[in-house]
Every structure is written in structure tokens, then in C-alpha cells.
Motif scaffolding. Structure first.
Motif, PDB file in Angstrom:
ATOM      1  N   ALA B 191       0.837  -1.197   0.000  1.00  0.00           N
ATOM      2  CA  ALA B 191       0.000   0.000   0.000  1.00  0.00           C
ATOM      3  C   ALA B 191       0.875   1.252   0.000  1.00  0.00           C
ATOM      4  CB  ALA B 191      -0.930  -0.006   1.214  1.00  0.00           C
ATOM      5  N   GLY B 194       2.135   1.843  -3.346  1.00  0.00           N
ATOM      6  CA  GLY B 194       1.044   2.352  -4.171  1.00  0.00           C
ATOM      7  C   GLY B 194       0.830   3.841  -3.956  1.00  0.00           C
ATOM      8  N   ASP B 197       3.413   5.694  -5.751  1.00  0.00           N
ATOM      9  CA  ASP B 197       3.189   5.615  -7.193  1.00  0.00           C
ATOM     10  C   ASP B 197       2.049   6.526  -7.634  1.00  0.00           C
ATOM     11  OD1 ASP B 197       4.891   4.193  -8.779  1.00  0.00           O
ATOM     12  OD2 ASP B 197       3.481   2.594  -9.243  1.00  0.00           O
ATOM     13  N   ASN B 198       0.943   6.516  -6.897  1.00  0.00           N
ATOM     14  CA  ASN B 198      -0.264   7.199  -7.361  1.00  0.00           C
ATOM     15  C   ASN B 198      -1.251   7.331  -6.203  1.00  0.00           C
ATOM     16  OD1 ASN B 198      -2.525   8.120  -8.695  1.00  0.00           O
ATOM     17  ND2 ASN B 198      -2.352   6.669 -10.386  1.00  0.00           N
ATOM     18  N   THR B 200      -3.713   9.499  -5.410  1.00  0.00           N
ATOM     19  CA  THR B 200      -5.132   9.750  -5.665  1.00  0.00           C
ATOM     20  C   THR B 200      -5.847   8.456  -6.028  1.00  0.00           C
ATOM     21  OG1 THR B 200      -4.482  11.904  -6.501  1.00  0.00           O
ATOM     22  CG2 THR B 200      -6.717  11.182  -6.981  1.00  0.00           C
ATOM     23  N   ARG B 201      -5.185   7.645  -6.876  1.00  0.00           N
ATOM     24  CA  ARG B 201      -5.827   6.410  -7.284  1.00  0.00           C
ATOM     25  C   ARG B 201      -5.966   5.451  -6.101  1.00  0.00           C
ATOM     26  NH1 ARG B 201      -7.961   4.384 -12.100  1.00  0.00           N
ATOM     27  NH2 ARG B 201      -9.375   2.829 -11.314  1.00  0.00           N
ATOM     28  N   MET B 202      -5.012   5.520  -5.171  1.00  0.00           N
ATOM     29  CA  MET B 202      -5.111   4.676  -3.982  1.00  0.00           C
ATOM     30  C   MET B 202      -6.401   4.972  -3.213  1.00  0.00           C
ATOM     31  SD  MET B 202      -2.761   2.433  -3.606  1.00  0.00           S
ATOM     32  CE  MET B 202      -2.433   2.043  -1.884  1.00  0.00           C
ATOM     33  N   GLU B 203      -6.739   6.257  -3.101  1.00  0.00           N
ATOM     34  CA  GLU B 203      -8.000   6.612  -2.438  1.00  0.00           C
ATOM     35  C   GLU B 203      -9.179   6.087  -3.238  1.00  0.00           C
ATOM     36  OE1 GLU B 203      -8.264  10.830  -1.434  1.00  0.00           O
ATOM     37  OE2 GLU B 203      -6.098  10.790  -1.135  1.00  0.00           O
ATOM     38  N   ALA B 204      -9.029   6.139  -4.566  1.00  0.00           N
ATOM     39  CA  ALA B 204     -10.137   5.736  -5.428  1.00  0.00           C
ATOM     40  C   ALA B 204     -10.341   4.221  -5.459  1.00  0.00           C
ATOM     41  CB  ALA B 204      -9.921   6.262  -6.849  1.00  0.00           C
ATOM     42  N   ILE B 205      -9.394   3.448  -4.905  1.00  0.00           N
ATOM     43  CA  ILE B 205      -9.649   2.013  -4.788  1.00  0.00           C
ATOM     44  C   ILE B 205      -9.822   1.624  -3.320  1.00  0.00           C
ATOM     45  CG2 ILE B 205      -8.623   1.266  -6.983  1.00  0.00           C
ATOM     46  CD1 ILE B 205      -6.063   0.618  -5.523  1.00  0.00           C
ATOM     47  N   GLY B 206     -10.042   2.608  -2.467  1.00  0.00           N
ATOM     48  CA  GLY B 206     -10.503   2.297  -1.116  1.00  0.00           C
ATOM     49  C   GLY B 206      -9.497   2.415   0.007  1.00  0.00           C
ATOM     50  N   PHE B 207      -8.275   2.900  -0.282  1.00  0.00           N
ATOM     51  CA  PHE B 207      -7.293   3.008   0.797  1.00  0.00           C
ATOM     52  C   PHE B 207      -7.448   4.333   1.547  1.00  0.00           C
ATOM     53  CE2 PHE B 207      -5.161  -0.169  -1.804  1.00  0.00           C
ATOM     54  CZ  PHE B 207      -4.661  -1.028  -0.850  1.00  0.00           C
ATOM     55  N   ALA B 208      -7.393   4.246   2.871  1.00  0.00           N
ATOM     56  CA  ALA B 208      -7.388   5.452   3.699  1.00  0.00           C
ATOM     57  C   ALA B 208      -5.954   5.960   3.735  1.00  0.00           C
ATOM     58  CB  ALA B 208      -7.903   5.139   5.098  1.00  0.00           C
TER      59      ALA B 208
END
Lengths: 237, 314
Positions: B191, B194, B197-198, B200-208
Motif C-alpha cells: 500500500a 502504491g 506511485d499514485n 489519488t488512485r489509492m483513495e479511489a480504490i478504497g485506501f485510507a
């Protein structure tokens, strides 16, 4: 059953009203397309629904729960995931690792089998162990879609999944979305009108941030205001 | 399947390095240079501190410019507790660790709401606030700092013997490196990659993402605090300069020299910088200039630092 219900959504940037009193209803299993000219507020709407932006006014209800003020990652965990118009993947992860990360993010579990299943669904099985940064454009677009799918969210917001694709790749995405229909509820923002009219159960047309028409593909096709503002008089009939 | 981010354990090189480090005090004694045991201990402690900063900069993409503050929090905690009658390292060092973690929580909770250059500046601002606070507090010795009479006790072993202290520091460093490797290979580590790396996308796949970054920030602060506690235990004194922003800069240079985002990057950088400093400082007062040239060469020709160079050879 209503999956997503949006009422009175407003968002302005400075003096520009990007989203102006937008309302939407998505039934479970419905594929609902949002169309409109560039700058109509379609992507802003996706940002608002996904939680990337906070609205100035309005209510967003997901599966009976008010999520208007929830952070993006909370909405994903409640079952709402999005894809991006501009491909946004993890270039230093392999394709399979990308999908596994999405499974981990949405469920909290590292479940490679589920990631592998989604890998097949987006047709990237042969590329599982390649770095995402090394993919061709069309493959990256499918991985983009795969990330949203891998969250397992029942509601998907897809922002122009066919952007910049050739006819062959577009046909692949249309097939992919047809296969997804009924299994997931989908809000599809798309400029490819052939694809939209082929896939959508209902269509909402945005112009200057306002909903000018909402209905079945047939109703939208015949709608005089939609034809004038967007489809053009010689548009699809 | 391919696992690009997994950090493998290379048993033979690892054993070799550990063996060399374990025999080092013996070698120093044989050569009649016992002073080098204390120096080597200091290098090990800085290796721990730089490693913790590498976790933030190299793996988390969090360029913290205030890491010295967490070192200071740990050091002053030990320096305050010892005169108050706490003598056991089993209490003092965990207290230093907690002090670093606690302060990192406060700083991180605010700083991590910003990104990029704002994050760098706000961590720097917090660290300088801590520096001036220490400087102005009489109970903390103001600019004289605090002096300790004895080293802490560690049960049956006697930390007042330099060799014993060396082994204690070595054990702590090895445990920290093993812990960091385990963390990076765990889902939390992926995580973190991730997020770098990116995000914003991490938030968009559910990571806090905010909470994950704060957790890692606190872990790094804890390790830095422990390092500070070890440092004051070794030296028997601590001064406010330990918290000054130049110290944060030195730690950053260590990470860059050794290789940001490499498991051993922080440790190698600490060794390189301190050994070069030790070797040149007797000959010229302009040794920072030499460090500057080395840093420039590394950034230009070996952007992945010393560990990147070694990997290319391998």
C-alpha cells in the motif's frame, strides 16, 4: 431498488457553475449514460459522486445511505468505485499486482484469486506479469477499468472508458460492458454515441452543468433540445 | 506470479556483513584502537535513524525535513528520565521510542494534510519550533544541553563497557532492518508503494491513504526517537543542536547517498557520510565541501545511491 439517488447537486469553480442543480436516479442493475458536449460538467459530476470533490449543495444517497460528505475511500468501501478519463494506474506494479492492490484497498484482504478473475474479465491474462507502465494505450485503458472492477463495488462510475481508442479496442470495451450489464450498476460518461445508444438503459444529457433531458435512448434520440445542443440534426435516429 | 516489490533476503551476504560487524570490536581491540568501537556504535545508531527517514522518503514519498526533532524527542526523554532515577535501558529506550512516536503523531497529523513542498516546509517548521523550545527551556539545559553521569543499565550486561553497548546498538539496528523488511513485504508495504506511485488512485480504490501515511510516519518517528535515546545513552550528553535543521539535512544527505527506497539505503548512507567525515575532518576543516562534492556526484551519476551502484554490479 434505487442504487444511487442524487438531488440538487451544485458545484461552482469561481464564477463558473460547473454542475447546476443536477438530479439522477439509478436503479440497481441499470446502465445509465451521461452525455453532453465538452465542458458540460460530466467529469465534475463523476468527481462529486466519487468524493474527489465536495459539492456546494445537494445530496448523494448510495444504497439508502447519505454519502455526500464521506471521503472517497469510504465510498469505495460502501460500494461505489470509479475509473478515470485520464488513465491512472500504478506504473511500477505488474498488471496483476495493480488489480490485487484494488482488491486489497476495497476489501482489506490480499486476495490474488479475485484479482486473477478480474484479469480475465478485462482480457489482460497474457499481460499479468508485465509492468503496468509498459502497456499499450488500449491495454492501459482496460487495466484502468479493471482497477474499478476489482474493488468489487456494485456501483461503477466510468469516465470515458473508450477515450482515445481505435474501433477495434472500442468494440472490446463495448463487449466488456455488455457482459457487465445487470451484474453491476453503471454510470457511463462517454462521447462515443454508437456505444452509448447500444449499451444504455437510460441517458441523461448535460449542457452547461444542467440536465436538459433524461430518458430512454429513444426519448433522448428524439428530444429536440438534445439534438440542437449536442447530437446535431443529423445525429443518431 | 511475479512479485516486483518483494524484498528478498540474501542469506549469505547478510550473514557475511553481520559476521564482519560482530567481529569489529575484536579487530579494534587487536589493532589497539578501542576508540573506534564508540565511533562504530555512533555509526550504527545513525544507520538506524537514517533508515527510519528512508522509510519516509524512499518508500512513502514523504520528504520530511524535520526528522531531527524526533531524534531530539527521544534523546531529551532519556536525558530527563535518568536524573529522575530511571536507570534501566529497558524503560528508558522504550520511553525514547514512545516520545518519538508521540511527537511524530502530532507533527504528522497536521503535516500529512499537505503535499509536496508544503509538506517539506511544515515538517521543517515543526522541527525548528521544537529546536527553539529546547533552546529556551532552562529545565532542558538551554544551549548547554544536559549531561548524564552514567550509561543506563541493561540487566546483566554492562553498557558502560563500550563493546557491550556496541552489540546492543547492533542488535537494535538489525531488528529494525528486519522489521522494516517485514513491513515492506506485508500488504501495508505494498500500500505504501502504491501511495508513492499514485496517491489519488489509492483513495479511489478504497485506501485510507492519510491514515496509512500517518501510521508509517509514527513508526519512523518511533525508530528515530529510539535512535536519539541510544545516542544520548552512548555519549552521556545531549545538546539542542541535535534538533537543529542542519541535523535533519544531514540525515537526508545520508538517505540520498545510500539510496532512497533501498532497504539498506539509510544504513549505507550513514556509514559513508560518517566514515568520510571521520577520515577527512582531521586533515581539513573544509570537510563539508568534500561531502558536498560526493553528494553532487551521487545525485548526478548514481541517483539510486550507493546501494543502487552495488546492485548494478551484482
Amino acid at each position: 431498488m434505487t442504487m444511487l439517488s442524487v438531488r440538487g447537486l451544485h458545484k461552482h469553480f469561481g464564477g463558473v457553475l460547473a454542475v447546476d442543480d443536477v438530479g439522477l436516479e439509478l436503479a440497481e442493475g441499470e446502465l445509465h449514460a451521461v452525455i453532453g458536449p465538452n465542458g458540460a460538467g460530466k467529469t465534475t459530476l463523476v468527481h462529486l459522486l466519487s468524493g474527489a470533490l465536495k459539492p456546494d449543495a445537494g445530496v448523494i444517497v448510495l444504497d439508502g445511505r447519505d454519502v455526500t460528505r464521506l471521503a472517497m475511500h469510504r465510498r469505495v468501501r460502501l460500494g461505489l468505485a470509479r475509473s478515470y478519463q485520464i488513465t491512472s494506474v500504478f506504473p511500477h506494479f505488474t498488471v496483476l499486482e495493480n488489480l490485487a492492490l484494488a482488491v486489497q484497498g476495497a476489501t482489506g484482504h490480499d486476495d490474488r484469486d479475485r484479482a486473477r478473475a478480474e484479469l480475465g474479465a478485462v482480457g489482460l491474462g497474457a499481460r499479468a506479469d508485465d509492468l503496468a507502465g509498459a502497456l499499450a494505450h488500449g491495454e492501459r485503458r482496460r487495466l484502468e477499468l479493471g482497477l474499478a472492477l476489482s474493488t468489487g463495488a456494485p456501483l461503477l462510475l466510468l469516465d470515458e472508458p473508450m477515450a482515445g481508442m481505435g474501433p477495434e479496442e472500442t468494440a472490446r470495451i463495448v463487449d466488456l460492458l455488455s457482459a457487465l450489464k445487470r451484474k453491476r450498476t453503471i454510470l457511463l460518461v462517454e462521447h462515443d454515441m454508437d456505444a452509448v445508444f447500444r449499451l444504455a438503459d437510460r441517458i441523461t444529457t448535460l449542457v452547461d452543468g444542467r440536465v436538459i433531458a433524461s430518458g430512454t435512448p429513444d426519448e433522448i434520440r428524439r428530444h429536440p433540445e438534445v439534438r440542437r445542443a449536442y447530437l446535431g440534426e443529423d445525429g443518431p435516429r | 506470479m511475479r512479485n516486483t516489490l518483494y524484498i528478498p533476503l540474501q542469506p549469505w551476504p547478510t550473514l557475511g556483513v553481520v559476521a564482519v560487524l560482530a567481529l569489529l570490536p575484536l579487530a579494534a581491540a587487536t589493532l589497539g584502537q578501542p576508540f573506534y568501537v564508540v565511533f562504530a556504535t555512533r555509526v550504527l545508531i545513525y544507520a538506524l535513524i537514517a533508515t527510519s527517514l528512508n522509510l519516509l522518503i524512499g518508500y512513502g514519498g514523504m520528504v520530511s525535513f524535520g526528522h531531527a526533532a524526533f531524534v531530539g524527542a527521544g534523546a531529551y526523554t532519556v536525558a530527563m528520565l535518568m536524573p529522575a532515577g530511571v536507570a534501566s535501558a529497558w524503560l528508558l529506550w522504550p520511553a525514547a521510542l514512545l516520545a518519538g512516536a508521540g511527537f511524530a503523531f502530532l507533527v504528522g497529523a497536521v503535516s500529512l494534510r499537505t503535499r509536496g513542498v508544503y509538506f517539506i516546509m511544515i515538517t521543517l517548521a515543526f522541527a525548528q519550533m521544537a529546536y527553539y523550545l529546547v533552546l529556551s527551556l532552562r529545565v532542558l539545559g538551554s544551549d548547554d544541553g544536559l549531561t548524564l553521569g552514567n550509561r543506563p543499565s541493561l540487566g546483566l550486561v554492562d553498557l558502560n563497557r563500550d563493546t557491550t553497548f556496541y552489540y546492543a546498538a547492533l542488535a537494535v539496528l538489525l531488528a529494525a532492518l528486519a522489521g522494516m523488511r517485514a513491513l515492506l513485504n506485508a500488504p501495508l508495504g505494498r500500500a505504501l508503494h502504491g501511495i508513492r506511485d499514485n496517491e489519488t488512485r489509492m483513495e479511489a480504490i478504497g485506501f485510507a491513504t492519510y491514515r496509512l501515511k500517518l501510521l508509517v510516519f509514527v513508526i519512523a518517528g518511533a525508530a528515530a526517537g529510539l535512535g536519539g535515546g541510544l545516542l544520548v545513552s552512548l555519549n552521556g550528553l545531549v545538546g539542542p543542536n541535535l534538533l537543529n535543521w542542519t541535523q535533519s539535512g544531514v540525515l537526508m544527505i545520508m538517505v540520498i547517498l545510500g539510496g532512497a527506497g533501498r532497504l539498506l539505503g539509510g544504513a549505507l548512507g550513514a556509514v559513508l557520510l560518517l566514515v568520510v567525515e571521520e577520515a577527512i575532518a582531521e586533515h581539513t576543516i573544509h570537510w563539508p565541501l568534500v561531502i558536498g562534492v560526493v553528494l553532487l556526484a551521487v545525485v548526478l551519476f548514481a541517483p539510486q545511491g550507493l546501494s543502487g551502484l552495488m546492485r548494478r554490479r551484482a
